[in-house]
Design a protein around this motif. Sequence first.
Motif, mmCIF file in Angstrom:
data_model
loop_
_atom_site.group_PDB
_atom_site.id
_atom_site.type_symbol
_atom_site.label_atom_id
_atom_site.label_comp_id
_atom_site.label_asym_id
_atom_site.label_seq_id
_atom_site.Cartn_x
_atom_site.Cartn_y
_atom_site.Cartn_z
ATOM 1 N N ARG A 283 1.153 3.939 -3.030
ATOM 2 C CA ARG A 283 0.843 5.294 -2.847
ATOM 3 C C ARG A 283 1.944 6.493 -3.175
ATOM 4 N NH1 ARG A 283 -4.131 4.919 -3.536
ATOM 5 N NH2 ARG A 283 -5.613 4.138 -1.914
ATOM 6 N N GLU A 284 3.131 5.789 -3.292
ATOM 7 C CA GLU A 284 4.313 6.821 -3.581
ATOM 8 C C GLU A 284 4.144 7.113 -5.096
ATOM 9 O OE1 GLU A 284 7.546 4.608 -2.135
ATOM 10 O OE2 GLU A 284 7.265 4.806 -0.383
ATOM 11 N N GLN A 285 3.427 6.337 -5.801
ATOM 12 C CA GLN A 285 3.266 6.296 -7.329
ATOM 13 C C GLN A 285 2.256 7.491 -7.703
ATOM 14 O OE1 GLN A 285 2.780 2.575 -9.183
ATOM 15 N NE2 GLN A 285 4.567 1.790 -8.027
ATOM 16 N N ASP A 286 2.523 8.561 -8.475
ATOM 17 C CA ASP A 286 1.726 9.673 -8.780
ATOM 18 C C ASP A 286 0.451 8.972 -9.239
ATOM 19 O OD1 ASP A 286 3.032 11.645 -7.619
ATOM 20 O OD2 ASP A 286 3.829 12.308 -9.418
ATOM 21 N N GLY B 199 -2.551 4.211 3.510
ATOM 22 C CA GLY B 199 -3.267 4.363 2.353
ATOM 23 C C GLY B 199 -4.411 3.642 1.981
ATOM 24 N N ILE C 89 0.759 -1.118 -0.140
ATOM 25 C CA ILE C 89 0.117 -0.011 0.035
ATOM 26 C C ILE C 89 0.987 1.366 0.060
ATOM 27 C CG2 ILE C 89 -1.652 1.299 1.450
ATOM 28 C CD1 ILE C 89 -2.767 -1.395 2.355
ATOM 29 N N GLU C 90 1.906 1.178 0.815
ATOM 30 C CA GLU C 90 2.862 2.434 0.996
ATOM 31 C C GLU C 90 3.420 2.676 -0.230
ATOM 32 O OE1 GLU C 90 5.330 1.519 4.254
ATOM 33 O OE2 GLU C 90 3.957 2.021 5.640
ATOM 34 N N ARG D 214 -5.037 1.873 7.161
ATOM 35 C CA ARG D 214 -5.464 3.233 6.813
ATOM 36 C C ARG D 214 -4.449 4.502 6.610
ATOM 37 N NH1 ARG D 214 -9.120 2.912 11.159
ATOM 38 N NH2 ARG D 214 -10.750 1.855 10.250
ATOM 39 N N THR E 182 -8.106 2.102 1.500
ATOM 40 C CA THR E 182 -9.323 2.695 1.368
ATOM 41 C C THR E 182 -10.587 2.130 2.156
ATOM 42 O OG1 THR E 182 -8.943 3.064 -0.980
ATOM 43 C CG2 THR E 182 -10.992 3.948 -0.159
ATOM 44 N N HIS F 58 -0.917 6.135 -9.315
ATOM 45 C CA HIS F 58 -1.764 5.420 -8.597
ATOM 46 C C HIS F 58 -2.171 5.762 -7.208
ATOM 47 C CE1 HIS F 58 -1.457 1.913 -11.437
ATOM 48 N NE2 HIS F 58 -0.151 1.776 -10.963
ATOM 49 N N ARG F 59 -1.960 7.262 -7.012
ATOM 50 C CA ARG F 59 -2.189 7.872 -5.858
ATOM 51 C C ARG F 59 -3.669 7.686 -5.213
ATOM 52 N NH1 ARG F 59 1.522 12.184 -5.343
ATOM 53 N NH2 ARG F 59 2.743 10.494 -4.623
ATOM 54 N N ASN F 60 -4.697 7.647 -6.143
ATOM 55 C CA ASN F 60 -6.125 7.745 -5.905
ATOM 56 C C ASN F 60 -6.697 6.481 -6.133
ATOM 57 O OD1 ASN F 60 -6.146 10.575 -5.041
ATOM 58 N ND2 ASN F 60 -6.076 10.999 -7.343
#
Length: 116
Positions: free
Chosen positions: A64-67, A93, A60-61, A90, A95, A69-71
């Motif tokens: 989330r560091e990849q622009d 990152g 997950i971390e 949570r 959901t 795949h941020r959302n």
Amino acid sequence: MTVDDSPSMRMLLRAALTDLGYEVLEAEDGVQALERLDGVEPDLLITDINMPRLDGFGLIEKVREQDRHRNLPILVLTTESSDEKKQRARSAGATGWIVKPFHPEKLAAAIRRVLH
């Protein structure tokens, strides 16, 4: 995309998600998931926590560091149910959270929650 080191859990997820109309990409652990995410844009990532090489928290971390795949909605599907683990997911990152064993209707409801 589903990420779980258990072949039987990947099979159950594939069946449930295919029934819901999704195309399923699978990975056995966090390392393989990161390799497979390169160049694809999944609608959703469903990951286990306890896996070899790279666990769900680490995956997950890194996602989330990849622009790009941020959302990306990330659902954690695990046997773990402690508040501490949920909070850690949570914070990394995640959901949403589903506890194994899952019921296909509960999975569908959780997917609807994170996608809409």
